[in-house]
Design an enzyme around this catalytic site. Structure first.
Site, mmCIF file in Angstrom:
data_model
loop_
_atom_site.group_PDB
_atom_site.id
_atom_site.type_symbol
_atom_site.label_atom_id
_atom_site.label_comp_id
_atom_site.label_asym_id
_atom_site.label_seq_id
_atom_site.Cartn_x
_atom_site.Cartn_y
_atom_site.Cartn_z
ATOM 1 N N MET A 1 -27.171 41.656 53.836
ATOM 2 C CA MET A 1 -27.659 40.318 54.225
ATOM 3 C C MET A 1 -27.210 39.997 55.643
ATOM 4 O O MET A 1 -26.097 40.334 56.037
ATOM 5 C CB MET A 1 -27.093 39.270 53.266
ATOM 6 C CG MET A 1 -27.414 39.534 51.810
ATOM 7 S SD MET A 1 -26.886 38.167 50.770
ATOM 8 C CE MET A 1 -27.210 38.852 49.141
ATOM 9 N N MET B 1 -38.242 40.108 43.388
ATOM 10 C CA MET B 1 -37.062 39.224 43.337
ATOM 11 C C MET B 1 -37.267 38.166 42.264
ATOM 12 O O MET B 1 -38.274 37.449 42.270
ATOM 13 C CB MET B 1 -36.855 38.532 44.695
ATOM 14 C CG MET B 1 -36.470 39.444 45.841
ATOM 15 S SD MET B 1 -34.988 40.441 45.573
ATOM 16 C CE MET B 1 -33.750 39.193 45.204
ATOM 17 N N ASP C 1 -34.737 42.056 40.450
ATOM 18 C CA ASP C 1 -33.454 41.772 41.086
ATOM 19 C C ASP C 1 -33.186 40.270 41.080
ATOM 20 O O ASP C 1 -33.884 39.516 41.756
ATOM 21 C CB ASP C 1 -33.492 42.307 42.525
ATOM 22 C CG ASP C 1 -32.153 42.206 43.228
ATOM 23 O OD1 ASP C 1 -31.164 41.799 42.597
ATOM 24 O OD2 ASP C 1 -32.105 42.537 44.433
#
Ligand code: DX5
Ligand code: ZN
Length: 231
Positions: free
Chosen positions: A41, A141, A177
């Protein structure tokens, strides 16, 4: 890496002890995980910072399974070679990270990695269709990326079902995820997912000194998913 659609559990080391990555990885592999998921990230594409290529390179020797690197960074292209050199097996970039996803996926395969494409919860499948022949994995996601321990977003179940139909016989993994637990994993396995990333649900209750709970957590998620997996 050979392709199959068996259920694979990929613990996210975002929920591991950051001072002990080597031992944490060895513990989850000894306890039966299939892949190791590494969340990168940048504090820009997502509102959190984790780590870069040197850390990925440092943990590589500890991973005997598959190093699955999820890049939540923008821009992504300037860093592909560095993460490939650091030893990633799979490099996953976000569709939302820039306008030239096709070029990004070419660069990932060109660097010798399997290419993954991640989709935020608000992103539809329309832009994926013409990229299918360039990808080895789609990561759906099931939370907004940036943090571990968030709540599973149920609207992504239909997306996975549609994606599974779109993929057909192509050798492309569907990874999910975010917010995956023994309760939510079967919803996604039934819809067509085969790679289940789980951070907090794997690491909860255990430690490098007491890794048995990692194994129990991995087995619980795996069994719940295998019981309902779609073909
Ligand atoms: C979220 C990350 C996930 C996260 C999952 O931005 O991409 O991999 O670590 O954590 P849990 O399983 O706790 O939602
Ligand atoms: Zn991730």
């Amino acid at each position: 890496m050979s392709f199959d659609r068996s259920i694979k559990i990929a613990p996210s080391i975002l929920s591991a002890d950051f001072a002990n990555f080597g031992q944490e990885i060895e513990a989850i592999e000894a306890e039966g995980c299939d892949w190791v998921h590494v969340d990168v990230m940048d504090g820009h594409f997502v509102p959190n910072l984790t780590f870069g290529p040197p850390l990925v390179k440092a943990i590589r020797p500890h991973i005997k399974t598959v190093m699955d690197v999820h890049l939540m960074i923008a821009p992504v292209d300037p860093y592909i070679d560095a993460f490939a050199s650091a030893g990633a097996d799979i490099l996953t970039a976000h569709l939302e990270a820039g306008p030239h996803t096709h070029r990004t996926l070419q660069a990932i395969r060109g660097a010798g990695c399997k290419a993954g494409l991640a989709l935020n919860p608000g992103t539809g499948l329309g832009d994926v269709e013409h990229l299918l022949d360039m990808i080895d994995l789609v990561c759906v996601m099931t939370v907004n990326p940036g943090f571990g321990g968030q709540k599973f977003i149920h609207s992504q179940i239909d997306k996975v079902r549609s994606l599974r139909a779109m993929i057909g016989d192509r050798p492309i993994h569907i990874e999910i995820d975010g917010g995956i637990t023994r309760e939510t994993a079967p919803l996604m396995a039934a819809a067509g997912a085969d790679v289940l990333v789980a951070g907090s649900a794997v690491f909860t209750g255990g430690s490098v000194k007491n890794p048995a709970p990692y194994g129990a957590n991995i087995r619980a998620i795996r069994h719940a998913a295998e019981a309902v997996q779609a073909g």
